[in-house]
Design an enzyme around this catalytic site. Structure first.
Site, PDB file in Angstrom:
ATOM      1  N   HIS A  24       0.812  -1.227   0.000  1.00 42.68           N
ATOM      2  CA  HIS A  24       0.000   0.000   0.000  1.00 42.68           C
ATOM      3  C   HIS A  24       0.847   1.281   0.000  1.00 42.68           C
ATOM      4  O   HIS A  24       0.662   2.191   0.789  1.00 42.68           O
ATOM      5  CB  HIS A  24      -1.093  -0.008   1.066  1.00 42.68           C
ATOM      6  CG  HIS A  24      -0.684  -0.134   2.513  1.00 42.68           C
ATOM      7  ND1 HIS A  24       0.338   0.571   3.058  1.00 42.68           N
ATOM      8  CD2 HIS A  24      -1.220  -0.873   3.517  1.00 42.68           C
ATOM      9  CE1 HIS A  24       0.414   0.276   4.348  1.00 42.68           C
ATOM     10  NE2 HIS A  24      -0.509  -0.598   4.641  1.00 42.68           N
ATOM     11  N   HIS A  78      -5.813  -8.438  14.571  1.00 42.19           N
ATOM     12  CA  HIS A  78      -5.898  -7.210  13.757  1.00 42.19           C
ATOM     13  C   HIS A  78      -6.589  -7.566  12.445  1.00 42.19           C
ATOM     14  O   HIS A  78      -6.260  -8.576  11.824  1.00 42.19           O
ATOM     15  CB  HIS A  78      -4.467  -6.715  13.530  1.00 42.19           C
ATOM     16  CG  HIS A  78      -4.322  -5.546  12.614  1.00 42.19           C
ATOM     17  ND1 HIS A  78      -5.222  -4.524  12.534  1.00 42.19           N
ATOM     18  CD2 HIS A  78      -3.310  -5.227  11.751  1.00 42.19           C
ATOM     19  CE1 HIS A  78      -4.791  -3.632  11.649  1.00 42.19           C
ATOM     20  NE2 HIS A  78      -3.642  -4.036  11.154  1.00 42.19           N
ATOM     21  N   GLU A  80      -6.749  -5.799   9.508  1.00 40.93           N
ATOM     22  CA  GLU A  80      -6.233  -5.372   8.193  1.00 40.93           C
ATOM     23  C   GLU A  80      -6.035  -6.625   7.339  1.00 40.93           C
ATOM     24  O   GLU A  80      -5.610  -7.674   7.828  1.00 40.93           O
ATOM     25  CB  GLU A  80      -4.924  -4.575   8.338  1.00 40.93           C
ATOM     26  CG  GLU A  80      -4.574  -3.868   7.037  1.00 40.93           C
ATOM     27  CD  GLU A  80      -3.552  -2.736   7.184  1.00 40.93           C
ATOM     28  OE1 GLU A  80      -2.984  -2.573   8.269  1.00 40.93           O
ATOM     29  OE2 GLU A  80      -3.340  -2.016   6.178  1.00 40.93           O
ATOM     30  N   ASP A  82      -4.092  -7.952   5.246  1.00 40.75           N
ATOM     31  CA  ASP A  82      -2.897  -8.788   5.122  1.00 40.75           C
ATOM     32  C   ASP A  82      -2.869  -9.865   6.209  1.00 40.75           C
ATOM     33  O   ASP A  82      -2.132 -10.838   6.099  1.00 40.75           O
ATOM     34  CB  ASP A  82      -1.607  -7.960   5.131  1.00 40.75           C
ATOM     35  CG  ASP A  82      -1.502  -6.980   6.276  1.00 40.75           C
ATOM     36  OD1 ASP A  82      -2.538  -6.483   6.730  1.00 40.75           O
ATOM     37  OD2 ASP A  82      -0.365  -6.692   6.724  1.00 40.75           O
ATOM     38  N   HIS A 144      -1.846  -0.648  15.018  1.00 39.68           N
ATOM     39  CA  HIS A 144      -2.039   0.689  14.482  1.00 39.68           C
ATOM     40  C   HIS A 144      -3.457   0.931  13.952  1.00 39.68           C
ATOM     41  O   HIS A 144      -3.692   1.955  13.284  1.00 39.68           O
ATOM     42  CB  HIS A 144      -1.004   0.939  13.360  1.00 39.68           C
ATOM     43  CG  HIS A 144      -1.224   0.097  12.133  1.00 39.68           C
ATOM     44  ND1 HIS A 144      -1.396   0.662  10.898  1.00 39.68           N
ATOM     45  CD2 HIS A 144      -1.362  -1.222  11.941  1.00 39.68           C
ATOM     46  CE1 HIS A 144      -1.569  -0.260   9.997  1.00 39.68           C
ATOM     47  NE2 HIS A 144      -1.552  -1.415  10.603  1.00 39.68           N
ATOM     48  N   ASP A 163       1.202  -6.440  14.191  1.00 39.11           N
ATOM     49  CA  ASP A 163       2.078  -5.547  13.417  1.00 39.11           C
ATOM     50  C   ASP A 163       3.247  -4.979  14.228  1.00 39.11           C
ATOM     51  O   ASP A 163       4.306  -4.679  13.663  1.00 39.11           O
ATOM     52  CB  ASP A 163       1.261  -4.382  12.856  1.00 39.11           C
ATOM     53  CG  ASP A 163       0.533  -4.733  11.566  1.00 39.11           C
ATOM     54  OD1 ASP A 163       1.023  -5.586  10.816  1.00 39.11           O
ATOM     55  OD2 ASP A 163      -0.531  -4.153  11.314  1.00 39.11           O
ATOM     56  N   TYR A 191      10.178  -0.027   8.899  1.00 39.20           N
ATOM     57  CA  TYR A 191       8.791  -0.382   9.242  1.00 39.20           C
ATOM     58  C   TYR A 191       8.239   0.595  10.283  1.00 39.20           C
ATOM     59  O   TYR A 191       7.131   1.123  10.146  1.00 39.20           O
ATOM     60  CB  TYR A 191       8.818  -1.811   9.790  1.00 39.20           C
ATOM     61  CG  TYR A 191       7.497  -2.432  10.092  1.00 39.20           C
ATOM     62  CD1 TYR A 191       6.859  -3.241   9.159  1.00 39.20           C
ATOM     63  CD2 TYR A 191       6.888  -2.259  11.322  1.00 39.20           C
ATOM     64  CE1 TYR A 191       5.646  -3.847   9.451  1.00 39.20           C
ATOM     65  CE2 TYR A 191       5.682  -2.856  11.624  1.00 39.20           C
ATOM     66  CZ  TYR A 191       5.069  -3.650  10.682  1.00 39.20           C
ATOM     67  OH  TYR A 191       3.870  -4.252  10.971  1.00 39.20           O
ATOM     68  N   HIS A 224       4.822  -9.777  10.822  1.00 44.03           N
ATOM     69  CA  HIS A 224       5.657  -9.603   9.622  1.00 44.03           C
ATOM     70  C   HIS A 224       7.121  -9.838   9.997  1.00 44.03           C
ATOM     71  O   HIS A 224       7.588  -9.345  11.031  1.00 44.03           O
ATOM     72  CB  HIS A 224       5.556  -8.182   9.060  1.00 44.03           C
ATOM     73  CG  HIS A 224       4.190  -7.812   8.549  1.00 44.03           C
ATOM     74  ND1 HIS A 224       3.640  -8.357   7.406  1.00 44.03           N
ATOM     75  CD2 HIS A 224       3.276  -6.932   9.018  1.00 44.03           C
ATOM     76  CE1 HIS A 224       2.439  -7.821   7.197  1.00 44.03           C
ATOM     77  NE2 HIS A 224       2.196  -6.962   8.170  1.00 44.03           N
TER      78      HIS A 224
HETATM   79 FE1  FEO Z   1      -1.851  -3.419   9.822  1.00 43.64          FE
HETATM   80 FE2  FEO Z   1       0.245  -5.880   8.690  1.00 43.64          FE
HETATM   81  O1  FEO Z   1      -1.347  -4.890   8.794  1.00 43.64           O
END
Ligand code: FEO
Length: 394
Positions: A24, A78, A80, A82, A144, A163, A191, A224
């Protein structure tokens, strides 16, 4: 399948996205991973899923370890996509599973995927007994997203903070002691700078809260990149420093140029700053990207931005840079602006106004040069570099 075991009964079942280069808008030059963890006990839990394009790979990894129908809980730290993108597919196979999420996580799941799920809401301090193991939840709103939470495996002292503490780093290794430490910290810093920087006050408070909870952390397993098992304190200390805005004596010069005038000014400013013995980084925004620029700015004390005037305003790349920088709210930097113009000017004024509106601290000397800088102009640029460097050392 090579098993990646964090502790007895706890496996990494995530996927490596080797080829993603644009996350993104974040330039992920080393790819990324989407980490998910399978905990097998009297009750079985899957902590997070992966991006939807990798759902089959996640499913295969789970199937190699157990029947997904025997998953009792899917923890959604979370929403999001991903991390939750595979949830609808996995939930079809884990048909007996209850989804565990924060209150806002529940709302977000329904808003993304509909209401066809059994969801149990948890809050900070709530625990889920799996058998030998206990999962404890810590809400982390706005770290986040509003829904974010951490899962802590009490008996194994493993924090799964989604995250937080992650890195966009695709690698065949899964642990911090198996990768180059400099590369790891560079990606962790990139990051933080590009995702978490505007949340610095929240991060400081959350680190204090986790410290006050007194929970021992033997391992941090983010969503991640690699897992911090050798030295989890290293990334916690790095986050404490970054969120405190502890810059070093470093000046970052970000600019773009049309016919080379702003480029010559940037070089003169850089020479002036370097003459004072500070670290200088020079980034032309059609050679460097925004991700790199904000990473360099994270630990700098001063940022000098240069733009030629185009159509009475700033150059589009600089406009994009400042929009991005304003959103990420870098703390405690000194900003200065310079540029060149042909007739009316306007770039320096536009940049300064934008920085003022954002509440940035601005160095009083901004330089704007007509057409091509002469020796006197370049001397002024050199002196600007000296002044900025001196203020970083003050
Ligand atoms: Fe906030 Fe890795 O997504």
């Amino acid at each position: 399948m090579n098993r990646v075991v964090l502790a007895e009964g706890i496996d990494w079942v995530g996927v490596v996205d080797w080829n993603i280069r644009d996350f993104h808008g974040y330039v992920t030059r080393r790819g990324t991973t989407y980490n998910a963890y399978l905990i097998q006990d009297e009750k079985n839990a899957l902590v997070d899923t992966v991006k939807h394009t990798f759902a089959n790979e996640l499913l295969q990894k789970i199937c190699a370890l157990m029947d997904p129908a025997k998953i009792d809980y899917i923890i959604v730290n979370h929403v999001e996509i991903d991390h939750s993108g595979s949830l609808p597919i996995i939930a079809k196979y884990a048909k007996n599973a209850t989804i565990i999420a924060s209150a806002r996580g529940k709302d977000a799941i329904i808003e993304h995927y509909g209401s066809d799920f059994r969801i149990e809401v948890v809050k900070t301090g709530d625990e889920l007994k799996l058998g030998k193991r206990t999962l404890r939840f810590i809400e982390a709103p706005m770290l986040h997203w509003p829904d974010s939470m951490f899962t802590y495996v009490v008996e194994d002292k493993i924090l799964m903070p989604n995250d937080a503490f992650g890195q966009h780093l695709a690698t065949s290794a899964r642990f911090d002691d198996e990768v180059n430490e400099n590369v790891l910290m560079e990606e962790a810093k990139t990051y933080y700078a590009n995702i978490l920087m505007p949340l610095a006050p929240l991060i400081t408070r959350k680190l204090e809260e986790v410290t006050q909870l007194g929970i021992p952390i033997a391992m941090i397993a983010p969503s991640h990149g690699v897992i911090w098992r050798a030295n989890p304190a290293k990334i916690i200390h790095a986050y404490a420093d970054w969120s405190a805005g502890a810059g070093k004596n470093k000046v970052v010069i970000v600019y773009d140029t049309m016919w080379g005038s702003t480029d010559r000014m940037a070089r003169a400013i850089a020479e002036g700053a370097a003459s004072q013995g500070v670290e200088v980084k020079v980034l032309k925004l059609r050679a460097a990207d925004l991700t790199e620029a904000l990473t360099e700015i994270l630990d700098a004390k001063a940022v000098v931005v240069g733009s030629p005037t185009l159509n009475n305003g700033m150059f589009p790349t600089i406009s994009a840079f400042l929009t991005y920088a304003v959103g990420l709210k870098p703390k405690g930097k000194l900003w200065s602006f310079f540029g060149s113009y042909g007739w009316g000017g306007g770039a320096v004024r536009s940049m300064t106004e934008m920085a003022q509106k954002a509440g940035f601290q601005i160095h009083e000397t901004n330089i704007e040069v007509k057409y091509v800088p002469d020796q006197e102009d370049l001397k002024k640029c050199f002196e600007l570099g000296q002044q900025i460097a001196a203020r970083t050392k003050a």
